[in-house]
Design an enzyme around this catalytic site. Structure first.
Site, PDB file in Angstrom:
ATOM      1  N   HIS A   1      99.409 -86.433 -25.925  1.00 32.82           N
ATOM      2  CA  HIS A   1      99.673 -85.519 -24.816  1.00 32.82           C
ATOM      3  C   HIS A   1     100.009 -84.120 -25.327  1.00 32.82           C
ATOM      4  CE1 HIS A   1     102.470 -83.595 -21.992  1.00 32.82           C
ATOM      5  NE2 HIS A   1     101.535 -83.951 -21.129  1.00 32.82           N
TER       6      HIS A   1
ATOM      7  N   CYS B   1      94.461 -49.002 -13.326  1.00 31.58           N
ATOM      8  CA  CYS B   1      95.198 -48.979 -14.595  1.00 31.58           C
ATOM      9  C   CYS B   1      96.514 -49.752 -14.517  1.00 31.58           C
ATOM     10  CB  CYS B   1      95.430 -47.555 -15.072  1.00 31.58           C
ATOM     11  SG  CYS B   1      96.497 -46.624 -13.971  1.00 31.58           S
TER      12      CYS B   1
HETATM   13  C1  PEP Z   1     101.091 -48.318 -11.938  1.00 32.69           C
HETATM   14  O1  PEP Z   1     101.992 -48.022 -11.177  1.00 32.69           O
HETATM   15  O2  PEP Z   1     100.281 -49.217 -11.705  1.00 32.69           O
HETATM   16  C2  PEP Z   1     100.940 -47.621 -13.214  1.00 32.69           C
HETATM   17  C3  PEP Z   1      99.930 -47.888 -14.015  1.00 32.69           C
HETATM   18  O3  PEP Z   1     101.920 -46.765 -13.572  1.00 32.69           O
HETATM   19  P1  PEP Z   1     103.322 -47.251 -14.194  1.00 32.69           P
HETATM   20  O4  PEP Z   1     103.208 -48.684 -14.492  1.00 32.69           O
HETATM   21  O5  PEP Z   1     103.544 -46.409 -15.387  1.00 32.69           O
HETATM   22  O6  PEP Z   1     104.259 -46.925 -13.078  1.00 32.69           O
END
Ligand code: PEP
Ligand code: MG
Length: 811
Positions: free
Chosen positions: A391, A766
């Site tokens: 397992h 992002c």
């Molecule tokens: C977000 O808010 O998605 C971003 C990329 O900026 P941070 O994480 O720096 O606030």
């Protein structure tokens, strides 16, 4: 009704009778879910035995020992699964009896010992359940079927589904199969095998078997089995049969199979076959080999790799230069290396990682399915018994977790929370290093290095790149990260957070001077000192990303993050800057915010103090112009964070375009740059059509967009999120996997309105979701141009983006 009707069919087919001699039909009752969940649900073997059929079985098989061995196994499993009597009671009794009779292993027990064991087991049942062990096989079957259905809901199955994102509502089938007996004789046995090596992917038959045993003995890791290669030597004709079948199965399913088999002397039976769990390394090697063997297409090869699993290939190994002192060696059950503090049970593993935030190594005699939670949070797993198909081994490989199994050189004392290895005693909390690739256990901490990826991995990535339409960028703030990401195939930077460039002794001093400045002139003077640092950072990053776009985000966090904390630091900084401590306190007080995440941050800083962004834009554009003059290809994209209103963007973009254009003009440069904004405030998504008339690009900052759409603080969510997941209020952590219904709807709306007014607008993401496979699939469907994620996730994103194309072309 179906059960009884089919039972009659089974009786006819086998020529045996359920619940009666002279040839009693015994059955196994096992689960069968759509997705394999090894060991998570319950199984009962040898059902149909009672005080009279056991005698019939003995007479029919002319093997009383076998009959009673089956009976004691049945009582034990049935009591555990159906009657919910702790399985430990039985294990302890078995051990005690073995000791009494001087038996080393189970198979040393004689028929009278087994009869005695059955008697003692029945007493436990009576004592703990208040009733005698049920003698009516139909009653046994009914309750067993229900119990196996119910085991869909047991804790470990729930945990496993959560970990593997399997829908809790699909349920399981229950299979009732006629039994065959690996414990029929010393020349019978049972085993588990993989048609290729599940660790490396090599094309070789890989597996283990135990003589005179039933299935659970192999998977539970109670006895350490023999390698399948031994079967070839010991039982060539049987092996030949197995070989023919496994090859046929693999060809039929066109994938590596995990098979369970049992042999009654010379008769071979296949109990089940399924696509085998494998390490990422094996997955990649098998997929590429199968394309070469013309078994599958390139697209199928790409579709088969689990993106999250790639992590394993990209994760640390022991530094080859490190001097290691190997204390013990076990089976290399799942590759990779791990360093952590020893814990001896799953609860501690979960507790230590959650409350103390430390890395742990889970050390167990053997793991059971109950341990999945603990295994998931541990850096590595070490077990004293069990084989490569135990397992622990199977589950760890699936998790991509370093695991050493069957390390018989360690002796665990669970009460004392220690294990002995050679002359050493390792205590709970002590640090050990595991090398899951070699099976080596090393005491203390060892240096780890990042692995090199090559061969099959690159081949899969190449195929993925041919298929995908999304561009993959990276989030990187330093030239080093940028270079690493390029190595992983990043096609630009989607987010360069500039706040990290404000830290560092000298810079921080100027940042603080700026914060404490009494007027604009003093602020500008402090910023002028910062500019050379910023500029040199940008020179480095642009150069590392030569030829590729780089999105630079202007300062985002609230200013108080740069202030000294604690009396000592305050005093030191006050002295250094030559300002009275009182003033420093006052300023700190003034900058205090109740809710900094919704406070004076992002573009709000620049509305108040335009000179901050002006300085940053000067640094960006000057650096870019200088590189352009040296014929380095630079594509800067200047990004304004936390915009919610069109007027914010209008004000700032106008001002900053003025700054940038002036520098370009002064330097007679041909530099082309872009100005854009993040979409991370819900209002920005709503007014995206207006923003798109000003911005040349949008980048969805889905971290903040999630925070503000759900109203879940990014910093405090850990307090309640586990409960949301556990109670099914949320299926996934919305900060890891995009909430498509809510946040996703805002993204979709923004994409649509932005493209309608500005068809050329470049759109990307992002937030952390840019590296999450399911969120990437969503981004693909939304028609974004790119996703951006941390360097290590770039390969995952490339693969996921290709899989999104494959999946959507099917639809
Ligand atoms: C977000 O808010 O998605 C971003 C990329 O900026 P941070 O994480 O720096 O606030
Ligand atoms: Mg943000």
């Amino acid at each position: 009704e179906q059960i009884w009707a089919n039972l009659t069919k089974l009786e006819k087919a086998t020529g045996k009778t359920f619940g009666k001699g002279p040839r009693p039909l015994l059955v196994s009752v096992r689960s069968g879910a759509k997705f394999s969940m090894p060991g998570m649900m319950d199984t009962i073997l040898n059902l149909g035995l009672n005080d009279s059929t056991v005698e019939a079985l003995a007479a029919q098989s002319k093997n009383e020992r076998f009959a009673y061995d089956s009976y004691r196994r049945f009582i034990q499993m049935y009591s555990d699964v159906v009657l919910e009597i702790d399985h430990d009671h039985f294990e302890k009794m078995l051990s005690a009896l073995k000791k009494e009779r001087g038996a080393r292993i189970d198979t040393d027990l004689k028929v009278d010992d087994l009869k005695e064991l059955v008697k003692r087991y029945k007493e436990v049942v009576k004592r703990d359940s208040g009733k005698a062990f049920p003698q009516d096989p139909r009653e046994q079957l009914k309750l067993a079927v229900n119990a196996v259905f119910n085991s869909w809901q047991n804790e470990r199955a729930n945990k496993y589904r959560n970990l593997n994102k399997i829908d809790h509502n699909i349920g399981t089938a229950v299979n009732v199969q006629s039994m065959v007996f690996g414990n029929l004789s010393e020349t019978s046995g049972t085993g588990v095998a993989f048609t290729r090596d599940p660790g490396s992917g090599k094309k070789l038959f890989f597996g283990e078997y135990l003589l005179n045993a039933q299935g659970e003995d192999v998977v539970a890791g109670i006895r350490t089995p023999s390698a399948i290669a031994d079967l070839k030597k010991a039982r060539p004709s049987l092996y030949k049969k197995l070989e023919t079948i496994y090859k046929k199965l693999e060809k039929h399913y066109r994938d590596m199979q995990d098979i369970e088999f049992t042999f009654e002397n010379e008769d071979l039976y296949l109990l089940q076959t399924r696509n085998g769990k494998r390490t990422a390394l094996a997955a990649v090697n098998i997929a590429v080999d199968m394309v070469k063997e013309k078994l599958i297409s390139k697209r199928e090869a790409v579709a088969r790799i689990e993106p999250a699993q790639l992590d394993q290939l990209l994760h640390p190994m022991i530094d080859p230069k490190a001097k290691v002192d190997v204390a013990a060696k076990g089976l290399p059950a799942s590759p990779g290396a791990a360093v952590g503090q020893v814990v001896f049970n799953s609860e501690d593993a979960e507790e230590w990682t959650q409350t103390k935030g430390v890395d742990v190594i889970l050390v167990r005699q053997e793991t059971s399915p109950e341990d999945v939670g603990g295994m998931a949070v541990s850096k590595g797993i070490l077990t004293a018994t069990g084989g490569m198909t135990s397992h622990a081994a199977v589950v760890a490989r699936g998790m991509g977790k370093c695991c050493i199994a069957g390390c018989s050189a360690i002796t665990i004392d669970e009460e004392a929370r220690t294990f002995k290895v050679g002359p050493h005693t390792v205590k709970e909390g002590d640090i050990v290093t595991l090398n899951g690739t070699t099976g080596e256990v090393i005491l203390g901490k060892t240096a780890l290095v990042e692995p090199v990826v090559a061969g099959a991995f690159n081949q899969i990535m190449k195929w993925a790149d041919e298929i995908r339409t999304l561009t993959v960028r990276t989030n990187a703030d330093t030239p080093q990260d940028a270079e690493a990401a390029r190595g992983f195939g990043a096609q630009g930077i989607g987010l360069c957070r500039t706040e990290h460039m404000f830290f560092g002794e000298e810079r921080l001093r100027s940042v603080r001077e700026m914060i404490f400045a009494d007027d604009e002139a003093a602020r500008r003077a402090a910023l002028a000192k910062l500019k050379p640092y910023q500029k040199s950072d940008f020179l480095g990053i642009f150069e590392a990303m030569a030829g590729l776009p780089v999105t630079v985000r202007l300062l985002d966090p609230p200013l108080h993050e740069f202030l000294p904390k604690g009396a000592e630091e305050v005093a030191r900084v006050a002295a250094d800057l030559g300002i009275p401590e009182k003033k420093l306190h006052e300023k700190t007080e003034a900058l205090h915010e109740f809710n900094p995440m919704l406070g004076h941050r992002g573009c709000r800083l620049a509305v108040t103090y335009p000179e901050i962004y002006e300085m940053q834009v000067e640094a960006i554009v000057e650096a870019a112009c200088e590189l352009a003059a040296r014929k380095v290809k630079v594509y800067p994209e200047i990004m304004i964070p936390l915009v919610g209103m069109t007027t914010e963007l209008e004000l700032l973009a106008n001002d900053l375009r003025g700054v940038a254009d002036r520098i370009i003009r002064e330097r007679r440069s041909k530099l082309v740059y872009m100005m854009g904004t993040m979409i991370e405030v819900p209002r920005a998504a709503v007014v995206a059509g207006d923003l798109a008339q000003i911005a040349q690009f949008f980048s969805f900052g889905t971290n903040d967009l999630t925070q503000m759409t759900l109203g879940f603080s990014r910093d405090d969510v850990a307090k309640f999120l586990p409960h949301y997941i556990q109670k099914g209020v949320l299926k996934d952590d919305p900060f890891a996997t995009l909430d498509q219904q809510g946040v996703g709807a805002l993204v979709q709306m923004a994409v649509k309105s932005a493209r309608s007014v500005n068809p050329k607008i470049k759109l990307g993401i992002c937030g952390e979701h840019g590296g999450d496979p399911r969120s990437i699939e969503f981004c693909h469907r939304m028609g974004l141009n790119y996703v951006s994620c941390s360097p290590f996730r770039v390969p995952i994103a490339r693969l996921s983006a290709a899989q999104a194309v494959i999946e959507n072309s099917k639809k």
